[in-house]
Scaffold this motif. Structure first.
Motif, mmCIF file in Angstrom:
data_model
loop_
_atom_site.group_PDB
_atom_site.id
_atom_site.type_symbol
_atom_site.label_atom_id
_atom_site.label_comp_id
_atom_site.label_asym_id
_atom_site.label_seq_id
_atom_site.Cartn_x
_atom_site.Cartn_y
_atom_site.Cartn_z
ATOM 1 N N THR A 1 0.624 -0.967 -0.001
ATOM 2 C CA THR A 1 -0.112 -0.268 0.208
ATOM 3 C C THR A 1 0.667 0.903 0.258
ATOM 4 O O THR A 1 1.805 1.370 0.738
ATOM 5 C CB THR A 1 -1.404 0.017 1.121
ATOM 6 N N GLN A 2 0.568 2.183 -0.732
ATOM 7 C CA GLN A 2 1.199 3.377 -0.926
ATOM 8 C C GLN A 2 0.709 4.940 -0.919
ATOM 9 O O GLN A 2 -0.834 4.624 -0.870
ATOM 10 C CB GLN A 2 2.128 3.247 -2.194
ATOM 11 N N LEU A 3 0.941 5.967 -0.524
ATOM 12 C CA LEU A 3 0.813 7.125 -0.432
ATOM 13 C C LEU A 3 0.426 7.550 -1.837
ATOM 14 O O LEU A 3 2.269 7.988 -1.986
ATOM 15 C CB LEU A 3 1.198 7.870 0.863
ATOM 16 N N ALA A 4 -0.569 8.031 -2.041
ATOM 17 C CA ALA A 4 -0.027 8.711 -3.761
ATOM 18 C C ALA A 4 0.058 10.025 -3.769
ATOM 19 O O ALA A 4 -1.289 10.400 -3.443
ATOM 20 C CB ALA A 4 -1.095 8.614 -4.829
ATOM 21 N N LEU A 5 0.394 10.919 -3.935
ATOM 22 C CA LEU A 5 0.579 12.030 -4.487
ATOM 23 C C LEU A 5 0.506 12.672 -5.369
ATOM 24 O O LEU A 5 1.444 12.602 -6.574
ATOM 25 C CB LEU A 5 2.102 12.596 -3.798
ATOM 26 N N ASN A 6 -0.447 13.808 -5.819
ATOM 27 C CA ASN A 6 -0.699 14.014 -7.234
ATOM 28 C C ASN A 6 0.157 15.059 -7.887
ATOM 29 O O ASN A 6 -0.459 16.679 -7.078
ATOM 30 C CB ASN A 6 -2.486 14.198 -7.451
ATOM 31 N N GLY A 7 1.322 15.397 -8.328
ATOM 32 C CA GLY A 7 1.829 16.155 -8.753
ATOM 33 C C GLY A 7 1.358 16.721 -9.906
ATOM 34 O O GLY A 7 2.217 17.639 -10.346
ATOM 35 N N SER A 8 0.270 16.770 -10.598
ATOM 36 C CA SER A 8 -0.228 17.887 -11.870
ATOM 37 C C SER A 8 -0.340 18.944 -11.296
ATOM 38 O O SER A 8 -0.112 20.057 -12.465
ATOM 39 C CB SER A 8 -0.951 16.351 -12.210
ATOM 40 N N ASP B 1 -5.421 14.612 -4.554
ATOM 41 C CA ASP B 1 -3.966 15.634 -3.718
ATOM 42 C C ASP B 1 -3.885 14.737 -3.462
ATOM 43 O O ASP B 1 -2.219 14.295 -3.675
ATOM 44 C CB ASP B 1 -4.297 16.477 -3.514
ATOM 45 N N LEU B 2 -4.843 13.235 -2.364
ATOM 46 C CA LEU B 2 -3.966 12.298 -1.283
ATOM 47 C C LEU B 2 -4.847 11.234 -1.603
ATOM 48 O O LEU B 2 -5.569 11.635 -1.538
ATOM 49 C CB LEU B 2 -3.376 12.602 -0.278
ATOM 50 N N ALA B 3 -3.885 10.181 -1.857
ATOM 51 C CA ALA B 3 -5.165 9.075 -2.148
ATOM 52 C C ALA B 3 -4.056 7.490 -1.703
ATOM 53 O O ALA B 3 -3.109 7.605 -1.421
ATOM 54 C CB ALA B 3 -5.687 8.849 -3.900
ATOM 55 N N LEU B 4 -5.392 7.044 -1.357
ATOM 56 C CA LEU B 4 -4.241 4.989 -1.095
ATOM 57 C C LEU B 4 -4.548 4.729 -1.387
ATOM 58 O O LEU B 4 -5.596 3.825 -2.159
ATOM 59 C CB LEU B 4 -4.361 5.128 0.921
ATOM 60 N N TYR B 5 -4.464 3.775 -2.381
ATOM 61 C CA TYR B 5 -4.254 1.913 -3.008
ATOM 62 C C TYR B 5 -2.818 1.676 -2.872
ATOM 63 O O TYR B 5 -1.866 1.866 -2.830
ATOM 64 C CB TYR B 5 -4.760 2.727 -4.282
ATOM 65 N N SER B 6 -3.059 -0.185 -3.196
ATOM 66 C CA SER B 6 -2.067 -0.296 -3.797
ATOM 67 C C SER B 6 -1.789 -1.280 -4.789
ATOM 68 O O SER B 6 -2.482 -0.953 -5.882
ATOM 69 C CB SER B 6 -2.713 -2.270 -3.531
#
Length: 703
Positions: free
Chosen positions: A339-346, A578-583
């Motif tokens: 599982t990761q914390l995703a950071l939307n850098g767009s 902006d932030l999300a959690l998925y695997s």
């Protein structure tokens, strides 16, 4: 230019890969202790929509069937590494590198399809043509690697196959696993339609007997033409059971093995020690006490409203199931996924690498791993790589490229980016705090705060969403539903949490929030998007903890809960977060499978941005180049070094932060052997079965 810390993981020390954090838990026994001729009922999420693993709507059930009925030239061992499968291969190796890479496969002379025909070059040729991407009539979900093949020929005999590559391909072992017969791969009609519901020709220890959509079953029976060790089971029935019905199914005997959520794992553990019966005793039990007992045993909110008669009946049924569940146990390991914390850098604040790096340095990843894994008795070790997991050859802890938890360093990065505490916010009224301050009580409500100061976790099954090999999400363009063509999103149903599974003892209390940060009249507030469905308890607990960590810097989060159906499609894939959690699953072939996940987004012809599977929209030319070099080198040591360098640069860009490996919980009957939590390793279906009467299972060694 930001100074990038020393890029860790650039060496080739094989010891860095270590060993898997948790081994298999399958009650292994020798074949002579396994009874012959039984039927195994295995719970799956749904009857697979297709039996063709190369189609977009293939799922985990499709893959499980393929493993049991089709050739896989290479299997994964306990460390997630590909090894030749002797049932099909005598050998496979690169025999030429100049002017072209040539791989020679020598097939097991006994290997035949279920119709008696030898497995041979014609099957390899048909699969290459179907998956090469040159014929759009084949509706394929992926063609990675097959598009590099130049030609396939018969070798010196019918048992030899020569595969010549137009371009060097390091991950050639990923090909032809599974291998379908030419009857499936030979025409678009057979590939697209016929293979969805039946496989007339197979070549494994089992064959597909029937797909029964009415009874929600797929029945696999012994293959009479199987040349290897005979399967101990006479049949395997894959039966679709919703996750919230699996404890009941295990209790009534309609299934023998099932992946379960932590709530059911806890329930099965309680059954082994006996469950107090509130219906027994000399005195009468009040409705109030029955309701309290029911709620304590996770009966749900309806229990608080039920009358005594209904409560009495429900509790009696529950206790009956608990008695039956004493014959079941939970086998535990870690999934080959993280599982990761995703950071939307767009766009927005996270488009600035300094802000992303500050978020990364705010996280105590050890604390987050403990929150999820310690209640389950699993190793709570943060994942140190985007591209491999501990035990795999490419694994190294490259997190040093972004740095560990350091509040002061994170604050310095934010200050350098222009975000300062207590800055004025445009539109704020006199005396009003910056957005995201303590006045944001609504956000706390959205986060599901209990108001008691304790954060609960269900301990696992975190990802309503694990990106794997089982969905169809579209064209990979920003604003679309991109899948990159190689790995796909799986939405898995999840159920309930584990009451009382709190953060581990010794977890530090949250520090007081810092003054809110602002820049150019705007507060630093991030939208944290999460699914709202049943089973998302762990994701929510992890998100709450992350939000508290960010508040220590003055970063406020607005948690937005959305429906499960729209979570990925309308938010992650389209970039609305902006932030999300998925695997993500780990891969034995990261140079191939992970490149689209971290590829630098590029403009498409229609004006959109092609992100492939890079849903954080953060990528660099250097990372792309390292992947390209890794997939083209035939020196395994050099390929590992290149993958580790790519991972270090991915860490440094801070588009995604790996947190923890996902738990794997499998409930099985106690006398079922060679089945359970497989970890990395490919299951050996012919060895599964029930223990002979009088035989005993040796205790598994502790991990």
């Amino acid at each position: 230019m930001l100074a990038v810390p020393f890029l860790a993981g650039c060496g080739s020390d094989e010891d860095e890969a270590g060993k898997p954090l948790a081994g298999q838990d399958i009650a292994p026994v020798a074949r002579d202790l396994v009874a012959d001729g039984s039927s195994l009922k295995w719970a799956v999420d749904a009857v697979p929509a297709t039996l063709n693993t190369f189609q977009a709507d293939a799922d985990t059930g499709t893959n499980r069937i393929a493993q049991a009925v089709l050739p896989s030239l290479f299997r994964l061992d306990a460390g997630g590494r590909p090894v030749p499968n002797p049932a099909y291969l005598e050998s496979a190796k690169v025999i030429e590198t100049e002017p072209r890479q040539v791989v020679l496969y020598k097939l097991n002379q006994q290997a035949v399809w279920s119709d008696g025909r030898e497995i041979g070059a014609a099957d390899f040729l048909a699969q290459w043509r179907a998956l090469s991407g040159k014929n759009s009539a084949f509706w394929t979900a992926r063609n990675a690697g097959y598009d590099r093949i130049e030609k396939i020929e018969r070798g010196a005999s019918d048992l030899q196959v020569r595969v010549t590559f137009a371009r060097p391909y390091a991950d050639w072992k990923s090909l032809f696993s599974p291998l379908y017969p030419k009857e499936v791969m030979g025409t678009p009609e057979a590939f697209n339609d016929e293979a969805r519901r039946r496989l007339k020709v197979t070549a494994g220890p089992f064959t597909v007997d029937k797909v029964d959509t009415a009874n929600k079953d797929v029945v696999l029976t012994r293959n009479p033409r199987w040349w290897g060790r005979s399967a101990k089971l006479s049949e395997i029935v894959l039966h679709a059971v919703p996750r919230d019905k699996r404890a009941e199914a295990l209790a009534n005997g309609s299934v023998d093995v099932a992946d379960v959520d932590p709530a059911d794992a806890q329930r099965i553990g309680l059954a082994a020690h006996g469950t107090a019966n509130p219906l027994q005793g000399s005195g009468r039990t009040s409705v109030k006490k029955l309701r309290a007992w029911a709620l304590a045993h996770d009966f749900g909110a309806d229990a608080a409203k039920a009358g005594k008669g209904k409560l009495h009946k429900a509790i009696a049924e529950y206790l009956g199931e608990q008695l039956a569940l004493r014959e079941v146990e939970v086998r535990r390991s870690l999934e080959p996924a993280y599982t990761q914390l995703a950071l939307n850098g767009s766009e927005g604040p996270l488009a600035d690498e300094r802000v992303r790096r500050a978020v990364a340095r705010a996280l105590d990843r050890k604390e987050l791993a403990r929150l999820v894994l310690t209640p389950l008795g699993l190793p709570a070790v943060p994942v140190g790589s985007h591209l491999a997991l501990s035990g795999q050859a490419a694994y190294a802890d490259d997190s040093g490229a972004v740095g560990g938890q350091d509040t002061k360093e994170a604050q310095a990065l934010l200050a350098d980016a222009g975000w300062v505490p207590g800055g004025p916010v445009k539109g704020a009224k006199k005396g009003e705090k910056a957005a995201g301050a303590e006045s944001d009580q609504g956000d706390k409500g959205d986060r599901g705060d209990k108001g008691d100061g304790e954060e609960k976790s269900d301990g696992g099954r975190d990802g309503e969403y694990i990106v794997g090999e089982d969905d169809k999400t579209g064209d990979g363009k920003s604003g679309g539903h991109g899948d990159g063509g190689d790995r796909h999103l799986v939405q898995e149903g999840r159920n309930g949490g584990v009451p009382g599974a709190y953060a581990p003892k010794g977890t530090a209390a949250a520090a007081a929030p810092a003054a809110p940060l602002a820049k150019d009249g705007k507060a630093l507030t991030l939208r944290f998007v999460l699914p709202s469905g049943v089973g998302s308890e762990t994701l929510n607990s992890v998100a709450e903890r992350i939000s508290a960590m960010l508040e220590r810097l003055g970063i406020r989060t607005t948690i937005i809960k959305v429906s499960d159906d729209s979570y990925f499609k309308d938010h992650i894939a389209s970039g609305d977060y902006d932030l999300a959690l998925y695997s993500w699953p780990s891969s034995a072939f990261p140079a191939t499978d992970d490149r689209p996940v971290y590829a630098k987004p590029v403009p498409a012809a229609d004006g959109s941005v092609n992100v492939e599977q890079n849903y954080t929209r953060v990528g660099t030319d250097q990372v792309d180049q390292l992947f390209d070099e890794a997939v083209a080198t035939l020196d395994e040591g050099k390929a590992v070094s290149l993958i580790r360098k790519a991972d270090a640069r991915i860490w440094a860009a801070a588009g995604s932060i790996p947190l923890y490996q996902r738990p794997q919980l499998v409930a099985v009957r106690k006398n079922l052997v060679n089945v359970g939590a497989f970890g990395f390793q490919t299951p050996v279906y012919e060895d599964m079965g029930f223990l002979k009467k009088g035989a005993k299972i040796s205790p598994s060694p502790k991990n």
